[in-house]
Design an enzyme around this catalytic site. Structure first.
Site, PDB file in Angstrom:
ATOM      1  N   ASN A  15      37.501  10.842  -5.221  1.00  0.00           N
ATOM      2  CA  ASN A  15      36.849   9.786  -4.171  1.00  0.00           C
ATOM      3  C   ASN A  15      35.506  10.097  -3.588  1.00  0.00           C
ATOM      4  OD1 ASN A  15      37.234   7.395  -2.670  1.00  0.00           O
ATOM      5  ND2 ASN A  15      39.491   8.084  -1.638  1.00  0.00           N
ATOM      6  N   CYS A  16      35.013   8.838  -3.612  1.00  0.00           N
ATOM      7  CA  CYS A  16      33.043   9.326  -2.957  1.00  0.00           C
ATOM      8  C   CYS A  16      33.175  10.633  -2.472  1.00  0.00           C
ATOM      9  CB  CYS A  16      33.282   7.952  -2.122  1.00  0.00           C
ATOM     10  SG  CYS A  16      31.101   8.445  -1.264  1.00  0.00           S
ATOM     11  N   PRO A  17      32.452  11.563  -2.736  1.00  0.00           N
ATOM     12  CA  PRO A  17      31.469  11.324  -3.364  1.00  0.00           C
ATOM     13  C   PRO A  17      31.124  11.920  -5.346  1.00  0.00           C
ATOM     14  CG  PRO A  17      30.819  12.834  -2.212  1.00  0.00           C
ATOM     15  CD  PRO A  17      32.068  12.789  -1.965  1.00  0.00           C
ATOM     16  N   MET A  18      32.478  12.570  -4.913  1.00  0.00           N
ATOM     17  CA  MET A  18      33.287  12.695  -6.390  1.00  0.00           C
ATOM     18  C   MET A  18      32.548  12.736  -7.406  1.00  0.00           C
ATOM     19  SD  MET A  18      33.100  15.736  -5.344  1.00  0.00           S
ATOM     20  CE  MET A  18      32.844  16.599  -6.538  1.00  0.00           C
ATOM     21  N   ASP A  42      38.301   5.213  -8.060  1.00  0.00           N
ATOM     22  CA  ASP A  42      37.894   4.925  -6.506  1.00  0.00           C
ATOM     23  C   ASP A  42      36.976   3.812  -6.561  1.00  0.00           C
ATOM     24  OD1 ASP A  42      36.178   5.096  -4.145  1.00  0.00           O
ATOM     25  OD2 ASP A  42      34.775   6.263  -5.352  1.00  0.00           O
TER      26      ASP A  42
END
Lengths: 83, 194
Positions: A15-18, A42
């Site tokens: 998920n964000c920010p990966m 995501d």
């Protein structure tokens, strides 16, 4: 359109920010003219990766697709490193 | 009008005036070259001051910092007071969520203040973080450091809270204070207090 990819980055389940951070890492490893395929689950990755490519010199967003695979939505992003 | 007649004595400059003009031209040239150098410096910079150490407040500075680094920004996060908890290798794995004063939690304040409630809401939040594939605080700290983010621990609050430099993740900058943070903020394009 034909998008011949050189490298594939799998960030499914992240998920964000990966997704953006890993995309940047994989993009940096590309040679000029090569294309990176990023596979994500995501939903935010669609606007995040588009925004990242827009602000990054040499990153050209060729295409973004959305498809259902095994009951989950998978987003694919194709980014080319400009020559 | 002839151009080859010598200038009349009234408009001629005295050697002192010429020297003054020359030195003024030199001054302006130096200033111009400084400005040109500054303009050519297209590296973008962001500074975040992180002051909170609860589980929910650890995320915004780390997410923004690692994202900005992916955008090619030069990023510094200055951690002070409870913000140090985020960089504390042991404590960062056990950050808590406060159940008091948070109207978004399904518990009235009077009950939220009971012993053990913070532990319960923290466990609930951790469950949600895992279910939603959100990265852990530790993972985001390491990712930020790997992306070149300068995570700084304020020396005054390290001393105040009785921490040791070795308590922090490897790669964290210590021995920094308000003046260095301020100086970085002056040069930055984005400054945030979290």
């Amino acid at each position: 359109m034909s998008t011949e990819t050189t490298e594939t980055l799998d960030v499914k389940g992240q998920n964000c920010p990966m997704p953006v951070i890993k995309t940047k890492g994989a993009f940096d490893e590309l040679a000029d003219g090569e294309t990176l395929e990023v596979v994500a689950t995501d939903a935010g990755s669609v606007s995040d990766i588009a925004g990242w490519a827009d602000s990054t010199d040499g990153a050209e967003l060729l295409d973004q697709t959305e498809a259902s695979e095994d009951g989950e939505t998978v987003y694919k992003h194709y980014i080319r490193k400009a020559e | 009008m002839s151009t080859d007649t010598p200038a009349n004595s009234e408009s001629a400059l005295s050697p002192e005036e010429v020297a003054e003009l020359r030195s003024r031209v030199d001054e302006l040239e130096t200033e111009l070259s400084t400005l040109r150098t500054e303009m050519d410096d297209d590296s973008k910079k962001m500074v975040i001051i992180a002051t909170k150490g609860t589980l929910d407040m650890a995320y915004p500075p780390l997410i923004l910092a690692s994202t900005a680094a992916a955008f090619g920004y030069d990023v510094t996060v200055f951690h002070t007071f409870w913000g140090l908890e985020i960089l504390h290798e042991e404590n960062s794995k056990d950050l808590k969520l406060s159940s008091v004063g948070n109207p978004n939690l399904p518990v009235p304040n009077a009950i939220a203040a009971l012993p053990g409630m913070d532990r319960m809401t923290t466990r609930m939040m951790r469950g949600k973080i895992e279910d939603n594939d959100v990265a852990s605080v530790e993972e985001l700290v390491r990712t930020s450091l790997d992306s070149g983010v300068d995570l700084q621990a304020c020396q005054m609050t390290i001393d105040l809270l009785g921490y040791d430099e070795d308590d922090f993740y490897e790669g964290v900058t210590t021995g920094v204070g308000a003046a260095s943070a301020f100086q970085e903020m002056v040069d930055a394009d984005i400054q945030l207090l979290v």
